[in-house]
Design an enzyme around this catalytic site. Structure first.
Site, PDB file in Angstrom:
ATOM      1  N   GLN A  18     -18.224  -3.210  44.938  1.00 57.21           N
ATOM      2  CA  GLN A  18     -19.287  -2.396  45.447  1.00 57.21           C
ATOM      3  C   GLN A  18     -20.382  -2.377  44.249  1.00 57.21           C
ATOM      4  O   GLN A  18     -20.289  -1.857  43.178  1.00 57.21           O
ATOM      5  CB  GLN A  18     -18.868  -0.878  45.572  1.00 57.21           C
ATOM      6  CG  GLN A  18     -20.212  -0.010  45.887  1.00 57.21           C
ATOM      7  CD  GLN A  18     -19.513   1.591  45.843  1.00 57.21           C
ATOM      8  OE1 GLN A  18     -19.030   1.853  44.708  1.00 57.21           O
ATOM      9  NE2 GLN A  18     -19.873   2.210  46.546  1.00 57.21           N
ATOM     10  N   SER A  48     -24.476   1.259  41.236  1.00 56.04           N
ATOM     11  CA  SER A  48     -25.144   1.539  39.812  1.00 56.04           C
ATOM     12  C   SER A  48     -25.782   0.355  39.077  1.00 56.04           C
ATOM     13  O   SER A  48     -25.259  -0.834  39.217  1.00 56.04           O
ATOM     14  CB  SER A  48     -24.126   2.231  38.876  1.00 56.04           C
ATOM     15  OG  SER A  48     -23.675   3.404  39.290  1.00 56.04           O
ATOM     16  N   GLU A  53     -13.237  11.161  53.893  1.00 56.69           N
ATOM     17  CA  GLU A  53     -12.780  10.705  52.594  1.00 56.69           C
ATOM     18  C   GLU A  53     -13.180  11.253  51.266  1.00 56.69           C
ATOM     19  O   GLU A  53     -12.430  11.190  50.340  1.00 56.69           O
ATOM     20  CB  GLU A  53     -12.929   9.208  52.581  1.00 56.69           C
ATOM     21  CG  GLU A  53     -12.202   8.469  53.627  1.00 56.69           C
ATOM     22  CD  GLU A  53     -13.016   8.240  54.765  1.00 56.69           C
ATOM     23  OE1 GLU A  53     -13.938   8.908  55.016  1.00 56.69           O
ATOM     24  OE2 GLU A  53     -12.394   7.372  55.680  1.00 56.69           O
TER      25      GLU A  53
END
Lengths: 373, 387
Positions: free
Chosen positions: B127, B130, B246
């Site tokens: 992913q 940042s 989640e």
């Protein structure tokens, strides 16, 4: 905002919560506390009577004794709502502890008289189970067939207003619970100001003679006599403390939103916001701990239930005191004035936190129980 | 692949039994209760493929996409058993994030192409959110994607990219345009094949001496326009919508539970439970953990009853991560001069990884939205504070 999230499929708990709020609007808690304090009293008689009429002095009293015969869920809803409203009557002790003590007693005219008075509010019952050091209460049988009680009980709620004291005393073979009418020969009562506005009593008995009927129940030990009633009272106290914590957060949010410094509401400052979030979290955890106690007790595992009660009282007591401390601080100098209600919340929280076990003691009991297994 | 079945119809106990049978049958013993928190794909590939073969790899994906279609209630049991039975973490960005992202915003072609490749393990995802200058302030991100015909040309850098060194695909937030007033606009979700020329990955060692996360550099990386998920420039909302129930798992009791088990083990070995001062401190941690369980149950009940989580669930993340820190700090205190060592402590009754957990406990309070960001969210969304 924070609230004990109990299962409420029929909506009856919500109705109960609303009815406490309605009563609170007729008897505002802070005004009642101030009046009681000014008078040096130990209760608000009109308020207590109104609660009795609503059925809230005997929620946990079994139906066969004339009580509502409801569960801790209902008691928690009422106690939490009373805490929120700062209605500072000794419900956990005089109503809950008394109800559960009477529930242990076998049928007798004396038990039924006390139960009926608790239900309709005509009697004020004052459980007295904490012995003064070196002055443990003893009961000796007298030639006439009754008992003679000698000893000193401390930390007694309703010591001034009591119609009857529910006194624990050592007997030859265990511990007895005696109903002792107020004001008789051999009884003296001293009071001292409690932090929450009501006076607290020390009850001294010197060869106080009571008839044989005064012994309403007995048990092999004080623990066995008190364990279940104290657990119920602790849950009620935890709920009241959770209500205090929750309401103190709300009051402080409103205050900091309205208080303008440097051209802005102080609630817009990040440092204040993070403190409010932490206070809110503590109140939420207190509510969750109370719900856990109710639900765990309902499952019937004795040890698990005892642990859940200890955790709930510890968590809610810590939360209420620390939330209120921070709430006073966030009110600035206003928080330190007697005029501001937030200080009354702090005082009530402190008093209830010290009732039936402070968090440190309760946590150690929890660990002892868990590690003994 | 095993025939699809309605897992939600099983009783909770039967579902737990089925999971345990799977673990006992298919998870090699040496992979249970691994010390390494984020193993690489190859280190746990046996388990990954076993899950896929048995149809247990994608718990919340719909059955027609090869998932189990679990309800949130059953999914909570799945996660609970996973931890309880000591299953190792698998590289799960494809399962946990890419799948839900495509299901919500992907085209039919994207779902049909990518989802089976996640299940087969052919695509291992990471992913890319940042950046060095964009951590808590993610909307300031600057990695750019400039349109050139049917392609985007990507330049920039991502950081703290977990497991990028074993991934071959990255779903990244990139800037496709700029809006001076609303910085969240102009961000796009892009799926990037990491074998494309111009992608460089550099692992970063962490405090524990492991390399869980990486820097990823993009140097004129050409990505087909068809790899955009959702609408161009609307990536902020696309990315935000992915996490639903989640979010409760960020607040799970697992980490402090592991930590207190170590504390108890060391305390037992040192006879510390007979020290009143220790017992008092221990009792506070123990009750914090117990009460966290009660608070977690409140939100779990919402999911069990078919409700949706509110922003207030963030309180669990803050509490569990800070409790994890307090307990691991206590364990170091108890370790006395043994707390000078990097390696595990010999407690007499086995090794205790006191330092390992103390160092590890620094991370969860930072990732997944630092606790300060969580408090900001609670202040605005729940307490409705001004400014």
């Amino acid at each position: 905002m924070p609230q004990a999230q109990l299962d409420d499929p029929e909506g009856t708990l919500a109705m109960l919560r609303d009815s406490v709020a309605t009563l609170a609007s007729r008897f505002p808690g802070p005004a009642s506390v101030r009046a009681k304090r000014a008078a040096g009293g130990d209760r608000d008689a009109a308020l207590w009577q109104a609660m009795a009429e609503a059925g809230w002095t005997a929620i946990l009293l079994p139906e066969e004794l004339g009580g509502a015969g409801l569960t801790l869920a209902e008691q928690v809803v009422v106690s939490e709502a009373l805490g929120r409203a700062l209605i500072s009557e000794p419900v956990a002790i005089s109503a809950v502890l008394s109800s559960r003590l009477l529930a242990e007693a076998a049928q007798s005219r004396e038990r039924d008289r006390l139960a009926a008075g608790l239900v309709d509010g005509s009697l004020a019952l004052a459980p007295a189970w904490i012995d003064a050091l070196g002055r443990a209460m003893t009961a000796q049988t007298t030639p006439g067939g009754g008992f003679s009680l000698t000893g000193t009980k401390r930390h007694v709620d309703l010591a001034l207003s009591a119609s009857d004291f529910l006194v624990t005393a050592d007997m030859a073979d265990g511990v007895g619970l005696f109903a002792v009418r107020a004001g008789g020969p051999g009884m003296s009562v001293e009071t001292a100001a409690g932090v929450d506005g009501a006076v607290i009593g020390t009850v001294r008995l010197e060869r106080c003679a009571v008839p044989v009927e005064a012994l309403i129940t007995s048990a092999p030990s004080l623990d066995e006599l008190l364990e279940e009633p104290i657990a119920a009272a602790r849950v009620a106290l935890a709920a009241e403390l959770a209500g205090i914590a929750s309401r103190a957060v709300e009051i402080t949010i409103d205050y900091t939103k309205g208080r303008v410094q440097f051209g802005k509401p102080i609630a817009s400052f990040q440092v204040i916001q993070h403190r409010l979030v932490d206070m809110w979290t503590d109140a939420e955890f207190a509510c969750a701990a109370v719900v856990n106690a109710v639900e765990t007790l309902a499952l019937g595992d004795d040890r698990a239930g005892r642990m859940a009660v200890l955790a709930a009282k510890a968590r809610a007591g810590d939360a209420a005191v620390s939330v209120c401390r921070r709430a006073v601080h966030l009110h600035g100098a206003m928080g330190f004035t007697d005029e501001s209600d937030i200080g009354l919340y702090l005082k009530r929280a402190t008093g209830l936190n010290a009732t039936l076990g402070q968090p440190e003691d309760l946590r150690l009991q929890f660990v002892n129980l868990e590690r003994a297994a | 692949m095993a025939a699809a079945q309605d897992w939600n119809a099983l009783s909770d106990a039967a579902f737990r039994d089925a999971f345990r049978d799977l673990v006992e049958g298919r998870l090699p013993a040496e992979l249970r209760f691994m010390r390494k928190q984020r193993p690489l794909f190859d280190e746990v590939a046996v388990w990954y493929h076993a899950l896929a073969e048995e149809g247990w790899l994608a718990p919340v994906w719909p059955v027609e996409h090869g998932g189990m279609g679990l309800s949130p209630a059953k999914h909570m049991i799945y996660v609970e058993e996973w931890g309880r039975l000591g299953c190792p973490r698998i590289p799960d960005h494809g399962i946990g994030l890419v799948g839900p992202l495509l299901l919500e915003h992907g085209t039919e072609e994207q779902k049909a192409y990518y989802m089976p490749r996640v299940l087969s393990g052919e695509h291992v995802w990471c992913q890319g959110y940042s950046e060095p200058g964009s951590g808590s302030d993610l909307a300031s991100l600057r990695t750019s994607a400039v349109r050139d015909g049917d392609e985007f040309v990507v330049n920039g850098q991502k950081i703290w990219t977990t497991l990028a060194h074993c991934a071959n695909w990255i779903f990244a937030l990139v800037r496709t345009s700029r809006d001076e007033k609303v910085r969240q606009k102009g961000i796009t979700v892009l799926l990037i094949d990491m074998t494309t020329p111009g992608v460089t990955v550099r692992p970063i060692a962490n405090l524990r001496g492991e390399t869980d996360f990486c820097e990823v550099f993009f140097d004129d990386v050409r990505v087909p326009v068809g790899n955009v998920v959702g609408e161009i420039d609307q990536g902020w909302n696309v990315a935000k919508s992915v996490l639903g129930h989640e979010r409760i798992f960020l607040g799970a009791t697992t980490r402090p539970e592991i930590a207190i088990e170590r504390l108890e083990k060391l305390a037992q070995a040192k006879g510390a439970f007979s020290d009143p001062a220790f017992r008092s401190r221990y009792a506070r941690h123990r009750l914090d953990l117990y009460d966290l369980g009660s608070a977690f149950d409140r939100f779990a009940k919402v999911l069990r009853e078919g409700g949706e989580l509110g922003a207030d669930v963030s309180m669990l993340k803050i509490f569990t991560t800070e409790l994890y820190q307090r307990i691991t700090e206590e364990t170091l205190t108890l370790a006395d001069e043994d707390a000078r060592y990097f390696d595990d402590i010999d407690a007499g009754n086995g090794k205790v990884d006191a330092m390992n957990l103390f160092l590890d406990s620094r991370a969860p309070a930072i990732f997944g939205g630092s606790n300060e960001i969580q408090r900001n969210i609670l202040a605005k969304a729940v307490l409705k504070l001004p400014g």
